[in-house]
Design a protein around this motif. Structure first.
Motif, PDB file in Angstrom:
ATOM      1  N   THR A  67      -7.665 -19.393 -55.275  1.00 43.88           N
ATOM      2  CA  THR A  67      -7.493 -19.298 -53.822  1.00 43.88           C
ATOM      3  C   THR A  67      -8.109 -20.488 -53.096  1.00 43.88           C
ATOM      4  OG1 THR A  67      -9.529 -17.998 -53.608  1.00 43.88           O
ATOM      5  CG2 THR A  67      -7.469 -16.777 -53.887  1.00 43.88           C
ATOM      6  N   ALA A  68      -8.588 -21.461 -53.855  1.00 46.13           N
ATOM      7  CA  ALA A  68      -9.182 -22.659 -53.250  1.00 46.13           C
ATOM      8  C   ALA A  68      -8.958 -23.846 -54.182  1.00 46.13           C
ATOM      9  CB  ALA A  68     -10.679 -22.468 -53.013  1.00 46.13           C
ATOM     10  N   VAL A  69      -8.853 -25.031 -53.603  1.00 48.85           N
ATOM     11  CA  VAL A  69      -8.630 -26.228 -54.409  1.00 48.85           C
ATOM     12  C   VAL A  69      -9.807 -26.469 -55.352  1.00 48.85           C
ATOM     13  CG1 VAL A  69      -8.374 -28.738 -54.306  1.00 48.85           C
ATOM     14  CG2 VAL A  69      -7.052 -27.294 -52.764  1.00 48.85           C
ATOM     15  N   ARG A  70     -11.026 -26.211 -54.891  1.00 44.82           N
ATOM     16  CA  ARG A  70     -12.185 -26.425 -55.751  1.00 44.82           C
ATOM     17  C   ARG A  70     -12.138 -25.514 -56.984  1.00 44.82           C
ATOM     18  NH1 ARG A  70     -13.823 -23.543 -51.401  1.00 44.82           N
ATOM     19  NH2 ARG A  70     -15.023 -21.620 -51.729  1.00 44.82           N
ATOM     20  N   HIS A  71     -11.601 -24.310 -56.808  1.00 43.25           N
ATOM     21  CA  HIS A  71     -11.446 -23.412 -57.951  1.00 43.25           C
ATOM     22  C   HIS A  71     -10.358 -23.929 -58.889  1.00 43.25           C
ATOM     23  CE1 HIS A  71     -12.938 -20.029 -55.060  1.00 43.25           C
ATOM     24  NE2 HIS A  71     -13.938 -20.767 -55.512  1.00 43.25           N
ATOM     25  N   ALA A  72      -9.313 -24.489 -58.314  1.00 43.73           N
ATOM     26  CA  ALA A  72      -8.244 -25.062 -59.135  1.00 43.73           C
ATOM     27  C   ALA A  72      -8.752 -26.254 -59.939  1.00 43.73           C
ATOM     28  CB  ALA A  72      -7.081 -25.487 -58.246  1.00 43.73           C
ATOM     29  N   GLN A  73      -9.619 -27.042 -59.328  1.00 44.49           N
ATOM     30  CA  GLN A  73     -10.201 -28.184 -60.044  1.00 44.49           C
ATOM     31  C   GLN A  73     -11.071 -27.701 -61.197  1.00 44.49           C
ATOM     32  OE1 GLN A  73     -11.883 -29.949 -56.419  1.00 44.49           O
ATOM     33  NE2 GLN A  73     -10.706 -31.807 -56.836  1.00 44.49           N
ATOM     34  N   ALA A  74     -11.813 -26.612 -60.971  1.00 46.88           N
ATOM     35  CA  ALA A  74     -12.639 -26.048 -62.044  1.00 46.88           C
ATOM     36  C   ALA A  74     -11.760 -25.528 -63.175  1.00 46.88           C
ATOM     37  CB  ALA A  74     -13.515 -24.927 -61.486  1.00 46.88           C
ATOM     38  N   ALA A  75     -10.643 -24.894 -62.819  1.00 50.01           N
ATOM     39  CA  ALA A  75      -9.716 -24.398 -63.835  1.00 50.01           C
ATOM     40  C   ALA A  75      -9.091 -25.549 -64.614  1.00 50.01           C
ATOM     41  CB  ALA A  75      -8.622 -23.557 -63.167  1.00 50.01           C
ATOM     42  N   GLN A  76      -8.817 -26.630 -63.922  1.00 49.05           N
ATOM     43  CA  GLN A  76      -8.278 -27.828 -64.567  1.00 49.05           C
ATOM     44  C   GLN A  76      -9.272 -28.365 -65.589  1.00 49.05           C
ATOM     45  OE1 GLN A  76      -5.948 -31.006 -62.301  1.00 49.05           O
ATOM     46  NE2 GLN A  76      -7.951 -31.969 -62.435  1.00 49.05           N
ATOM     47  N   ARG A  77     -10.544 -28.420 -65.216  1.00 45.71           N
ATOM     48  CA  ARG A  77     -11.581 -28.877 -66.154  1.00 45.71           C
ATOM     49  C   ARG A  77     -11.718 -27.911 -67.332  1.00 45.71           C
ATOM     50  NH1 ARG A  77     -14.167 -30.040 -61.163  1.00 45.71           N
ATOM     51  NH2 ARG A  77     -15.386 -28.101 -61.282  1.00 45.71           N
ATOM     52  N   MET A  78     -11.438 -26.632 -67.067  1.00 49.23           N
ATOM     53  CA  MET A  78     -11.529 -25.608 -68.099  1.00 49.23           C
ATOM     54  C   MET A  78     -10.445 -25.780 -69.160  1.00 49.23           C
ATOM     55  SD  MET A  78     -11.418 -21.512 -67.392  1.00 49.23           S
ATOM     56  CE  MET A  78     -12.182 -21.770 -65.794  1.00 49.23           C
ATOM     57  N   GLY A  79      -9.359 -26.463 -68.781  1.00 47.16           N
ATOM     58  CA  GLY A  79      -8.299 -26.721 -69.746  1.00 47.16           C
ATOM     59  C   GLY A  79      -7.067 -25.862 -69.614  1.00 47.16           C
ATOM     60  N   VAL A  80      -6.892 -25.188 -68.454  1.00 43.66           N
ATOM     61  CA  VAL A  80      -5.671 -24.398 -68.280  1.00 43.66           C
ATOM     62  C   VAL A  80      -4.477 -25.349 -68.147  1.00 43.66           C
ATOM     63  CG1 VAL A  80      -6.974 -22.550 -67.170  1.00 43.66           C
ATOM     64  CG2 VAL A  80      -5.769 -24.231 -65.755  1.00 43.66           C
ATOM     65  N   ASP A  81      -3.298 -24.825 -68.384  1.00 42.40           N
ATOM     66  CA  ASP A  81      -2.089 -25.651 -68.357  1.00 42.40           C
ATOM     67  C   ASP A  81      -1.505 -25.799 -66.957  1.00 42.40           C
ATOM     68  OD1 ASP A  81      -1.507 -26.013 -71.388  1.00 42.40           O
ATOM     69  OD2 ASP A  81      -1.919 -23.871 -71.145  1.00 42.40           O
ATOM     70  N   MET A  82      -1.723 -24.800 -66.112  1.00 39.20           N
ATOM     71  CA  MET A  82      -1.136 -24.773 -64.785  1.00 39.20           C
ATOM     72  C   MET A  82      -1.995 -23.847 -63.930  1.00 39.20           C
ATOM     73  SD  MET A  82       2.953 -24.087 -64.015  1.00 39.20           S
ATOM     74  CE  MET A  82       3.495 -25.495 -64.980  1.00 39.20           C
ATOM     75  N   VAL A  83      -2.000 -24.057 -62.632  1.00 34.65           N
ATOM     76  CA  VAL A  83      -2.696 -23.130 -61.737  1.00 34.65           C
ATOM     77  C   VAL A  83      -1.698 -22.552 -60.738  1.00 34.65           C
ATOM     78  CG1 VAL A  83      -5.011 -24.106 -61.943  1.00 34.65           C
ATOM     79  CG2 VAL A  83      -3.418 -25.036 -60.240  1.00 34.65           C
ATOM     80  N   SER A  84      -2.013 -21.370 -60.242  1.00 31.09           N
ATOM     81  CA  SER A  84      -1.234 -20.739 -59.180  1.00 31.09           C
ATOM     82  C   SER A  84      -2.114 -20.741 -57.941  1.00 31.09           C
ATOM     83  CB  SER A  84      -0.868 -19.300 -59.574  1.00 31.09           C
ATOM     84  OG  SER A  84      -0.100 -18.682 -58.565  1.00 31.09           O
ATOM     85  N   ILE A  85      -1.679 -21.426 -56.899  1.00 31.49           N
ATOM     86  CA  ILE A  85      -2.465 -21.593 -55.685  1.00 31.49           C
ATOM     87  C   ILE A  85      -2.102 -20.484 -54.699  1.00 31.49           C
ATOM     88  CG2 ILE A  85      -3.054 -23.124 -53.776  1.00 31.49           C
ATOM     89  CD1 ILE A  85      -3.943 -24.279 -56.386  1.00 31.49           C
ATOM     90  N   ASP A  86      -3.050 -19.608 -54.430  1.00 33.61           N
ATOM     91  CA  ASP A  86      -2.842 -18.448 -53.572  1.00 33.61           C
ATOM     92  C   ASP A  86      -3.284 -18.743 -52.145  1.00 33.61           C
ATOM     93  OD1 ASP A  86      -1.616 -16.123 -54.237  1.00 33.61           O
ATOM     94  OD2 ASP A  86      -3.390 -15.109 -54.992  1.00 33.61           O
ATOM     95  N   GLY A  87      -2.322 -18.820 -51.230  1.00 35.82           N
ATOM     96  CA  GLY A  87      -2.651 -19.046 -49.831  1.00 35.82           C
ATOM     97  C   GLY A  87      -3.170 -17.784 -49.152  1.00 35.82           C
TER      98      GLY A  87
END
Length: 328
Positions: free
Chosen positions: A124-144
């Motif tokens: 639900t936030a870009v900073r969380h998406a960046q953390a998930a990216q560092r975690m190694g996920v393949d894709m993120v779903s951005i919840d507005g």
């Protein structure tokens, strides 16, 4: 035909996804979504035990030979479910796509990745998406902020969130929240998303397992984008639900100040919420719905909904292309 990284990586025909929804994401809906060419997601924790999840996955496979996945949401709880056992059930069932959501999924993501599973993490936030990216996920779903369920505490709408994701992420992302038609899909693609996730919209389909009366409430002309409530604001665990007698009572209790969960737990129990879907009484308990209810006017089959959404998006994209003129 709209081809994106999402369709290439998941093997589905269209860049549409039905995300996890408690009590809704069962094999009946998921198979219908998959057969329509979109990505359906079984909600793991709707199943009482990991063995029940295994059975639900097997049941879904009897109804479709198309790709589908499983959603696993990790939330803090006094007595948490056996998440590791659910992960084992997902892996041993041969699932190839998983959507994770919630807090600290790292240990589970690691296991999924070791098993060769494609992992999408909901943020639900870009900073969380960046953390998930560092975690190694393949894709993120951005919840507005428009989304049903838990939109986070930043109150940032999808228009800004998706544009920020385009600026900051190196992995592909899906747009989620407030999307219910082809116009939303076309807009999301323009904002850099590789697909869209629709929850409330898929909840209001023929194959959705909820009571028909709840579908009629959602599709009614009386239900608009203003007919949701934000609960748990004072508890810093915001939840967007359909506006009804119960949710309004919860909000009023919170407004009095110094409310604790004990003050409202009798109103927001999961048992009451589930019975909304089984009894058809929209005022029996709280139930999640996004602002997209204002865009829902019918109860189509998943096949009709998916094909209509894609056709609308293709027409809009083609129209936008005509606006671009070559310089003389």
């Amino acid at each position: 035909m709209i081809e994106t990284l999402f369709t290439k990586k998941t093997g589905v025909k269209y860049p549409l996804m039905q995300g996890g929804m408690q009590w809704v994401g069962t094999a009946d809906l998921v198979a219908a979504v998959a057969n329509a060419g979109a990505l359906g997601m079984i909600t793991a924790l709707t199943q009482p035990t990991p063995d029940d999840l295994r059975k639900e996955i097997a049941r879904c496979r009897k109804m479709t030979d198309k790709p589908f996945g499983v959603n696993l949401t990790i939330l803090p709880a006094i007595n948490p479910p056996p998440y590791a056992e659910y992960v084992t059930a997902i892996i041993e069932s041969g699932i190839k796509i998983v959507e994770t959501a919630g807090n600290n999924p790292q240990e589970h993501v690691k296991r999924f990745k070791q098993a060769g599973i494609f992992v999408i993490h909901k943020c639900t936030a870009v900073r969380h998406a960046q953390a998930a990216q560092r975690m190694g996920v393949d894709m993120v779903s951005i919840d507005g902020f428009e989304c049903a369920g838990h939109p986070g505490e930043d109150d940032i709408g999808g228009l800004v969130l998706l544009a920020r994701a385009a600026e900051t992420l190196t992995i592909p992302y899906i747009a989620s929240g407030g999307i219910g038609n082809g116009r939303g899909l076309a807009a999301a693609l323009a904002l850099g998303a590789q697909a869209v996730n629709m929850g409330t919209r898929f909840m209001c389909t023929v194959e959705s397992p909820i009571h028909e009366n709840i579908k009629k409430v959602i599709a009614s002309d009386k239900a608009t984008e203003k007919d949701t409530s934000l609960m748990f604001r004072t508890l810093h665990n915001t939840a967007r639900v359909f506006k009804n007698k119960v949710s309004m009572e919860v909000v009023q209790i919170e407004k009095k100040g110094n409310a604790t969960f004990d003050d409202i737990k009798h109103l927001v129990s999961g048992v009451r919420g589930r019975q909304v879907y089984t009894t058809g009484d929209p005022d029996y308990g709280v139930w999640t719905a996004g602002q997209v209810v204002g865009l829902i006017h019918d109860i189509p089959t998943c096949q009709v909904l998916v094909e209509r959404t894609i056709k609308e998006a293709e027409q809009i994209i083609a129209g936008l292309n005509k606006m671009v003129k070559a310089k003389l």
